[in-house]
Write an enzyme that holds these catalytic residues in place. Structure first.
Site, PDB file in Angstrom:
ATOM      1  N   ALA A 272       0.855  -1.181   0.000  1.00  0.00           N
ATOM      2  CA  ALA A 272       0.000   0.000   0.000  1.00  0.00           C
ATOM      3  C   ALA A 272       0.890   1.229   0.000  1.00  0.00           C
ATOM      4  CB  ALA A 272      -0.926   0.006   1.224  1.00  0.00           C
ATOM      5  N   MET A 273       0.266   2.395  -0.213  1.00  0.00           N
ATOM      6  CA  MET A 273       1.008   3.647  -0.262  1.00  0.00           C
ATOM      7  C   MET A 273       0.238   4.726   0.461  1.00  0.00           C
ATOM      8  SD  MET A 273       3.694   5.195  -1.171  1.00  0.00           S
ATOM      9  CE  MET A 273       3.970   6.904  -0.701  1.00  0.00           C
TER      10      MET A 273
ATOM     11  N   GLU B 166      -0.466   2.459   7.070  1.00  0.00           N
ATOM     12  CA  GLU B 166      -0.564   3.578   6.120  1.00  0.00           C
ATOM     13  C   GLU B 166      -1.252   4.784   6.746  1.00  0.00           C
ATOM     14  OE1 GLU B 166       1.248   3.194   3.628  1.00  0.00           O
ATOM     15  OE2 GLU B 166       1.479   1.030   3.841  1.00  0.00           O
TER      16      GLU B 166
ATOM     17  N   GLU C 287       9.781   4.704   8.034  1.00  0.00           N
ATOM     18  CA  GLU C 287       9.270   3.339   7.968  1.00  0.00           C
ATOM     19  C   GLU C 287       9.470   2.573   9.268  1.00  0.00           C
ATOM     20  OE1 GLU C 287       7.273   2.416   5.888  1.00  0.00           O
ATOM     21  OE2 GLU C 287       7.578   3.781   4.213  1.00  0.00           O
TER      22      GLU C 287
ATOM     23  N   HIS D 103       1.153   6.704   8.918  1.00  0.00           N
ATOM     24  CA  HIS D 103       2.100   7.508   8.137  1.00  0.00           C
ATOM     25  C   HIS D 103       1.640   8.959   7.997  1.00  0.00           C
ATOM     26  CE1 HIS D 103       5.553   5.378   6.734  1.00  0.00           C
ATOM     27  NE2 HIS D 103       4.907   4.424   6.101  1.00  0.00           N
TER      28      HIS D 103
END
Length: 849
Positions: A256-257, A292, A314, A295
Site C-alpha cells: 500500500a502507499m 498507512e 518506515e 504515516h
C-alpha cells in the site's frame, strides 16, 4: 546491463530553489495523457547555485516556459534523466507540458493503468515519470490538481474543491514531497463511513473499489476507524483533512502507499470476506491499514530529508503498527510474530551479501532498499529506544518530535536529538544501530558464589560487506531470575550493555537462580547461552521466553536430525503435549508453540553450527519431528480437534482466529498419522470459511492427496482473483519437493497465470522460491533455472519486482559446492542479460560478489 551510478549520503545538498506552490492539470488518455505543470519557484537563500535541474524520465516534452515566455530548445539541456536550464535570480514561474503513455507503463511506477483504472505510485521516484520536477523528499509544497477525463470517479490528494462533468479539482493544504502525490480515475464505487475526532471534527471516510466488491470492505473500514481512534489515544495525533480516501487496485508492486489523504492499496490488503479471506488476510489488512494511516504523521507531516533516512519514517511507523496490533489482539503473540519475521528475513539479510545499515551511506537504486533492515530492524531500534527511556519519556519525546518538526523533512540525527533533549542522555552510541550493519551476538556466561549470581555479557558483531563500524552497541537486555521452584527471584529489569563485555551482579539470593535472558526479545540480537530450556518452557513467567525455550529446543533437535542425528528428545515431546493441553494459555500462543521452526530457520541454524545445510534433509527432519510429536499426542488429538471447533458465525477477532490456528495445527498432526488425510478431506468439504478450507487444502497438497480438492477449489473460485492467487500459492509452496519444479512449471503455463500482475507472480514464483525450500533447492538445479528464466523475462517489464525476486538467491553460499555452482551459473546468466535493469543488476551483482 544499464549503467550503474552510486548515490552517496555524503553528497547531499539542499535543492537550490524553494517551491511556493504547484498546480497540475491532467488530461487523461490511455496512450497520450497530457500533464500541464505550473510551479512557483524562488531562490533558496541558503544555496547559491542557480542552475535548475528537474528530474524526468520517459516523458515527451511538448513545451516549456519561464514567466510565460517559451524557453528555446537551445537553452534546454535534456537528458534521459531530466532537464537543466539556467534560472532567473528572482522568483519565477516554471510551466511545462508533457505527454505520457500510461498503457505502456508496465513498471507500475508513475501514472499507469490497472484493468482500465488510472492510478499512480510515486514512491520513491515515480513522479519523474509524470512531469519534470525536483523529485526528492526534501522538496515540499502544496498541490492543486485538476483532472479532466470521461471517467466517473476522479480522485487526488487533500480535499475536493470543485467538480463538473468531465473534470474534478483537488487541493492539499499540507506541504508534501512529490512521492506522496496520488491520482486515481476510473469506474469505482465507494463504501462510506465517518469518524469524529477528539476535537469534534467530522472526517468522511471512503473506500473505493470495483463494483461487486463493496461487500468485502467492512473489515478494512473497521480497521481504519480503530486506527484513527488509537492514534489519538496513544500518540495524541488527530487526522488533519476533511476526507480520507482508500482505493483498492489489482496491479500494485507493494502492499500500500500512504499518499496524503488518498491511500492506494493492493486489493489483497482491502478486500476480505469469510468466504474469500483467511484469518491471516484479515490480520494483514488490519495491520497495513493502520500502518498507512499512521504515516499521516510519521511520514507525511514529517517526512525524510533524503532516501538514506527511509528508516526514519518506515521503522517508526512499523513500530506503531506493531503496537496497535498488539493492543487490538495479543501483545505476546504479536511480539513472537514480529521476532519470527525479523529472524527469518532480516537476520538472513544481515548475514549475507545484501547486508546494509538501516541508514545506508550509498545506493544505486533506492527501490532496492525497501528491505527488512529498513522496516523491521528499523522498528526494533525504535522499540529499544522506547525501552531505554521508558514510557513517559518516550511519549514526551514523540510530542517534541511532532511539535518541533511538523512540516519538515528530517534525518535520523533530528530523531535522536529529541530523545536526548527530553532525557538528557547521550545517545551517540545508540545511534550506531542506525549506521552499522550486522546482527550482534551476545554471549552470556553465569557464575554462582556465596549467594552472588554474576552474569557476564559479551557482544560481538561480524564483519559485513558494507564495512560499517562494528564498535560495541548500546543494547537493552531484559532479564529476570527464577528460583528453582519456578517463582521469580528477580523481576524483569533492563541491563544496559554498552561495552564489549560487562558483568552484572545480583546479591541477596537464597538459591542459584535460573536466568531468563532477553525477555520479550528486548533487542534484535542473537543470544548464546547455556539455557535450561526445559525449565523455562515449564516455568518462565515471561511468555516470550517460554515460547523461545520450546522453539530453541525444537530447533536443536531439527538441526541434529538434518545433519545425520537420529534421536528425538522424549522430554520435549511430553512438554509440548502438556503445553498443547494447557488451557490457561491462550490458543493463539499454543498454536505458535506447536509450530515447528521453518525450513529457512533450520537452514540458517545448521549453517551457523558449522555445517552445510541440505534442504532435502531439512525437509525430512521436519517431517520426522512432526510425526514424533503426532505419535506422542495421538490419543489426545481427536478430542482436541473436536473441542477446538469454533462455535457460531465466523469472526476474524483474536479469540476465534486463535482457536482456528490451534485446531489447524492439531490437524497437521492428525494428517501426519493418516496417510489418506481423511480429517483434512472432511474439513476441506465442510469448512464454512476460507481459513479452514485453505488449511485443509495445504495439508492435502503436502500429502499428495489434493487432486480432487484442487479442481473443486479452482472451479468454485476461478473468477475471484485474490482467491485464485491462493490456489497458485498453495501448490507452489506445499507440493512435495520431488514434484515441485514440474508443478510450478505447469502452473506457469496455465491460462490464469498473469505474470505481469505482481500478486499472481509472487503467488507462484515467490512462494515456490521462498516457501518450498526443498523443492526450490532440488539437487538437479532445475528450480534455480526456472526462477532465473522468469526473472530475465520479468525484468524489462517490471524491474522492481524482478529485483525483489532475485533475492531468493541471497543465501547461496551457505549450501554445498554443487548447489553453489548451479546457482552461480544462473546468477551469471541473469547478469549477462542484455539491457538488464539497474534494479536487478545491483541486487544480483551484490549477491554474487
Amino acid at each position: 546491463m544499464q549503467q550503474a551510478t552510486k548515490v552517496y549520503l555524503s553528497d547531499y545538498k539542499p535543492f537550490p530553489f524553494l517551491l511556493e506552490s504547484v498546480d497540475i492539470r491532467f488530461v487523461l488518455d490511455q496512450t497520450a495523457t497530457r500533464v500541464i505543470t505550473r510551479i512557483a519557484f524562488k531562490p533558496n537563500p541558503e544555496y547559491s547555485d542557480r542552475r535548475l535541474v528537474l528530474d524526468g524520465m520517459q516523458l515527451k516534452l511538448i513545451s516549456a516556459k519561464i514567466n510565460g515566455v517559451t524557453v528555446p530548445e537551445s537553452k534546454l539541456h535534456l537528458t534521459e534523466n531530466g532537464l537543466e536550464i539556467d534560472a532567473p535570480t528572482s522568483p519565477f514561474i516554471w510551466e511545462c507540458e508533457t505527454e505520457i503513455n500510461p498503457s505502456e507503463n508496465t513498471s507500475l511506477e508513475g501514472l499507469y493503468i490497472s484493468n482500465g483504472l488510472y492510478c499512480t505510485q510515486c514512491e520513491a521516484e515515480g513522479f519523474r515519470k509524470i512531469t519534470y520536477y525536483p523529485d526528492r523528499p526534501d522538496v515540499m509544497t502544496t498541490f492543486k490538481i485538476r483532472i479532466e477525463s470521461d471517467q466517473p470517479v476522479m480522485l487526488s490528494n487533500g480535499n475536493p474543491t470543485a467538480s463538473g462533468e468531465g473534470w474534478a479539482e483537488w487541493h492539499d493544504p499540507w506541504p508534501k514531497p512529490s512521492y506522496l502525490f496520488a491520482l486515481v480515475a476510473g469506474a469505482l464505487v465507494s463504501v462510506d463511513d465517518s469518524f469524529t475526532t477528539n476535537s469534534g471534527r467530522k472526517v468522511d471516510l471512503k473506500i473505493y473499489v470495483r463494483s461487486g466488491d463493496e461487500g468485502k470492505c467492512a473489515y478494512a473500514m473497521d480497521s481504519l476507524i480503530r486506527s484513527m481512534a488509537w492514534d489519538e489515544q496513544v500518540y495524541g495525533r488527530e487526522y488533519d483533512l476533511d476526507l480520507f480516501n482508500i482505493v483498492a487496485v489489482d496491479d500494485f508492486n507493494m502492499g500500500a502507499m500512504e499518499n496524503k489523504g488518498l491511500n492506494i492499496f493492493n486489493s489483497a490488503l482491502v478486500l476480505a470476506s469469510p468466504e474469500t479471506a483467511t484469518d491471516k488476510n484479515f490480520g494483514n489488512i488490519e495491520s497495513v491499514i493502520a500502518h498507512e494511516y499512521f504515516h499521516n504523521w510519521t511520514g507525511n507531516r514529517i517526512t525524510c530529508r533524503d532516501w538514506f533516512q527511509l528508516c526514519l519514517k518506515e521503522g517508526l511507523t512499523v513500530y506503531r503498527d506493531q503496537q496497535f496490533t498488539g493492543d487490538m489482539r495479543d501483545k505476546t503473540v504479536q511480539r513472537i510474530a514480529d521476532a519470527q519475521l525479523l529472524r527469518t528475513r532480516q537476520f538472513r539479510e544481515d548475514t549475507g551479501p545484501l547486508a546494509h545499515p538501516p541508514r545506508p551511506s550509498e545506493y544505486i537504486e533506492i527501490d532496492n532498499f525497501y528491505t527488512a533492515t529498513v522496516y523491521e530492524k528499523g522498528a526494533e531500534i525504535v522499540g529499544m529506544l522506547h525501552l531505554l527511556v521508558g514510557d513517559a519519556a518516550y511519549r514526551k519525546s514523540l510530542d517534541l518530535y511532532f511539535d518541533r518538526h511538523d512540516g519538515q523533512a528530517c534525518t535520523i540525527d533530528d530523531w535522536i536529538t529529541v530523545f536526548q533533549d527530553i532525557t538528557g542522555r547521550d545517545l551517540s552510541q545508540f545511534k550506531l544501530w542506525y549506521t552499522s550493519a550486522g546482527t550482534p551476538t551476545i554471549t552470556a556466561v553465569e557464575t554462582w558464589e556465596h549467594g552472588v549470581f554474576n552474569l557476564t555479557l559479551t557482544q560481538s558483531t561480524p564483519a559485513t560487506p558494507d564495512e560499517s563500524d562494528k564498535a560495541p552497541r548500546h543494547i537493552p537486555v531484559a532479564i529476570g531470575l527464577l528460583n528453582p521452584d519456578g517463582h521469580e527471584a528477580v523481576a524483569t529489569k533492563i541491563l544496559e550493555l554498552t561495552e564489549q563485555s560487562q558483568t552484572f551482579s545480583f546479591t541477596g539470593l537464597e538459591h542459584r537462580p535460573i536466568a531468563s535472558i532477553l525477555r520479550g526479545f528486548s533487542a534484535p540480537v542473537k543470544l548464546v547461552h547455556d539455557s535450561n530450556n526445559a525449565f523455562l518452557l515449564a516455568h518462565d513467567t515471561d511468555p516470550f521466553n517460554k515460547w523461545e525455550a520450546g522453539h530453541k529446543t525444537a530447533l536443536g533437535i531439527l538441526c541434529d536430525l538434518a545433519t545425520g542425528g537420529k534421536n528425538i528428545n522424549a522430554g520435549f515431546l511430553t512438554a509440548m503435549h502438556n503445553l498443547a493441553k494447557n488451557q490457561t494459555l491462550a490458543p493463539a500462543f499454543r498454536a505458535l508453540a506447536l509450530t515447528l521452526p521453518s525450513e529457512e530457520t533450520i537452514s540458517a541454524a545448521v549453517f551457523e553450527n558449522g555445517h552445510l545445510p541440505d534442504p532435502v534433509q531439512i525437509f525430512a527432519a521436519r517431517k520426522s519431528l512432526t510425526l514424533a510429536l503426532a505419535t506422542e499426542m495421538a490419543e489426545t488429538l481427536p478430542t482436541m480437534y473436536q473441542d477446538l471447533k469454533v462455535k457460531g458465525a465466523y469472526s476474524p477477532n483474536a479469540d476465534a482466529s486463535g482457536l482456528r490456528a490451534l485446531r489447524n495445527n492439531v490437524l497437521v498432526l492428525l494428517t501426519a498419522l493418516d496417510p489418506d488425510a481423511k480429517h483434512a478431506k472432511t474439513q476441506f468439504v465442510e469448512a464454512d470459511n476460507m481459513t479452514d478450507q485453505m488449511a485443509a487444502l495445504t495439508f492435502l497438497v503436502a500429502a499428495d492427496r489434493a487432486k480432487d480438492a484442487l479442481q473443486k477449489f479452482y472451479t468454485n473460485w476461478q473468477h475471484e482473483k485474490l482467491v485464485l492467487d491462493k490456489w497458485f500459492a498453495v501448490q507452489a509452496a506445499s507440493s512435495p519437493p520431488q514434484d515441485a519444479v514440474n508443478r510450478v512449471k505447469r502452473l506457469s503455463e496455465h491460462p490464469d497465470f498473469d505474470w505481469k500482475n505482481p500478486n499472481r507472480f509472487r503467488s507462484l514464483l515467490g512462494m515456490f522460491a521462498g516457501g518450498n525450500l526443498a523443492g526450490f533447492h532440488n539437487p538437479n538445479g532445475k528450480g534455480y533455472g526456472l526462477l532465473a528464466d522468469w526473472i530475465i523475462k520479468l525484468d524489462p517489464v517490471n524491474p522492481k519486482s524482478a529485483a525483489v525476486m532475485s533475492t531468493a538467491f541471497e543465501s547461496w553460499r551457505r549450501f554445498a559446492p554443487a548447489r553453489q555452482a548451479q546457482i552461480k551459473t544462473e546468477l551469471n546468466r541473469i547478469l549477462d542479460t542484455k539491457g538488464l535493469s539497474k534494479n536487478c543488476s545491483e541486487i544480483v551483482s551484490r549477491i554474487i560478489s
